[in-house]
Design a protein around this motif. Structure first.
Motif, short mmCIF file in Angstrom:
data_model
loop_
_atom_site.label_atom_id
_atom_site.label_comp_id
_atom_site.label_asym_id
_atom_site.label_seq_id
_atom_site.Cartn_x
_atom_site.Cartn_y
_atom_site.Cartn_z
N SER A 71 -7.34 1.51 5.13
CA SER A 71 -8.08 0.44 4.79
C SER A 71 -8.88 -0.22 5.76
CB SER A 71 -6.89 -0.45 4.32
OG SER A 71 -6.35 -1.18 5.66
N HIS A 106 0.84 -1.14 0.07
CA HIS A 106 0.06 0.08 0.06
C HIS A 106 0.73 1.35 0.10
CE1 HIS A 106 -3.98 -1.58 0.20
NE2 HIS A 106 -3.81 -2.32 1.14
N ASP A 166 -7.09 -3.69 -2.16
CA ASP A 166 -6.31 -4.93 -2.31
C ASP A 166 -5.77 -5.20 -3.91
OD1 ASP A 166 -5.84 -4.40 0.15
OD2 ASP A 166 -6.86 -6.28 0.81
ZN ZN Z 1 -5.03 -3.61 1.84
#
Ligand code: ZN
Ligand code: KG4
Length: 338
Positions: free
Chosen positions: A134, A113, A300
């Motif tokens: 997230s 990320h 993701d």
């Molecule tokens: Zn994630």
């Protein structure tokens, strides 16, 4: 250098092919099975990964116009995440690397990320400030360099995405909560309700969202029968506004304190259009460049895993086959490698 990366840490089965600096394929298969449960069911997630992983890899190779034999290294998320889900990707990647006699490298999902914005902005280099928002994490990180991360702040209770998901549930909106709350909020007034923005004494960069969620719950209950569609939209918009107020001023503060020029926003909540607009506006006002990945690189994906793998392989790193899944892995230092 062609890297095939796998990401199966939660409920997306994803594979990507990165060829030098060019992303050749980015395949993401989401798991709809969790919708009826209103949240991710770990056992179902790992089973779905097992059913999908092989075809997702095949699709990524096809899209990239390449073959397994042409892949130079295999990368895989080894933590943090759901144990069973991580294991599926890890075992599959090990099998591929072994059969092709090519290097294997385990990558930290959070590090993915952190570097997700560099896929579209190759010139973006550390140092930069990164906010990961997230479903599982809310982290404000000072990225000094690859593998040199300083966590400035994090949530002391719920993650930002978790707050969106829980508030959606309270309001009776469908899972996943983030997109549903955003949609409802589009019709609402962000100043209709004044929800609390937590301040944690002595910890200027830490976050807390559980009080906000409770405030929404009480307000919604108080409206009870009299609630109109407009009240739902107003509550969603005001909640979203409170989340943004909890996040954006901390970014501006950290940027000033550390003299930074670049800010990355990553993770599923970075898809939120009101948050994106607020961060861009803060950037113009406070003099920093905001890098917010396209939606497919916020939630993701395996492209971000391939990207970190490229950085780490270039430093001469790789994992051995004793690499294990690390569900609780954090950013603070430990490498994904065994
Ligand atoms: Zn994630
Ligand atoms: O990064 P991600 O795909 O998975 C984790 O690593 O957790 O983030 C998923 C989270 C969920 O909580 C989801 O509700 C949230 O991101 N999300 C959003 C939006 N799209 C996804 N939150 C707010 N607004 C959105 N548009």
């Amino acid at each position: 250098m062609k890297i095939l990366a796998l990401e199966t840490s939660c409920d997306e089965t994803a594979a990507a092919v990165l060829d030098g600096t060019r992303l050749r394929a980015n395949v993401i298969a989401s798991q709809d099975i969790h919708i009826v449960y209103g949240g991710v069911v770990p056992e179902l997630a790992s089973r779905a990964h097992m059913q999908k992983v092989s075809q997702v890899v095949r699709r990524a190779l096809d899209e990239a116009g390449t073959t397994l034999a042409e892949i130079d290294a295999f990368a895989v998320t080894c933590g943090p995440g759901l144990a069973g889900s991580l294991l599926v990707g890890l075992s599959f990647a090990k099998g591929l690397a072994l059969s092709q006699r090519k290097p294997l490298i385990g990558i930290n999902h959070l590090e993915g990320h952190l570097f997700s914005a560099t896929l579209e902005h190759p010139h973006l280099e550390p140092p930069f400030l990164a906010l990961i928002v997230s479903g599982g994490h809310t982290l404000l990180v000072l990225v000094h360099d690859v593998a040199r991360y300083e966590i400035l702040g994090q949530t002391i209770d719920d993650a930002a995405g978790e707050a969106f998901d829980k508030v959606a549930k309270i309001l009776g909106l469908p899972y996943p909560g983030g997109p549903s709350v955003q949609k409802a909020a589009e019709q609402g007034d962000p100043l209709a309700e004044s929800f609390p923005v937590a301040k944690i004494k002595g910890r200027p960069y830490d976050f807390s969202f559980s009080g906000l969620k409770t405030a929404v719950l009480y307000r919604w209950r108080a409206l009870a029968e009299s609630a109109q569609e407009q009240s739902l939209a107003d509550i969603a918009a005001s909640f979203q506004h409170a989340v943004i107020q909890a996040l954006v001023p901390k970014i501006s503060r950290a940027v000033k304190k550390h003299g930074l020029g670049s800010v990355v926003i990553a993770g599923g909540v970075a898809r939120n259009s009101a948050l994106r607009a607020a961060v861009l506006e803060a950037g113009q006002r406070d003099g920093f460049e905001a890098y917010i990945p396209a939606g497919e690189f916020c939630t993701d994906n395996a492209a971000m895993i391939a990207q970190v793998a490229a950085l780490r392989l270039a430093r001469g790193e790789q994992s051995d086959f004793s690499l294990v899944a690390r569900p609780q892995m954090d950013l603070a230092g430990e490498r994904a490698r065994k």
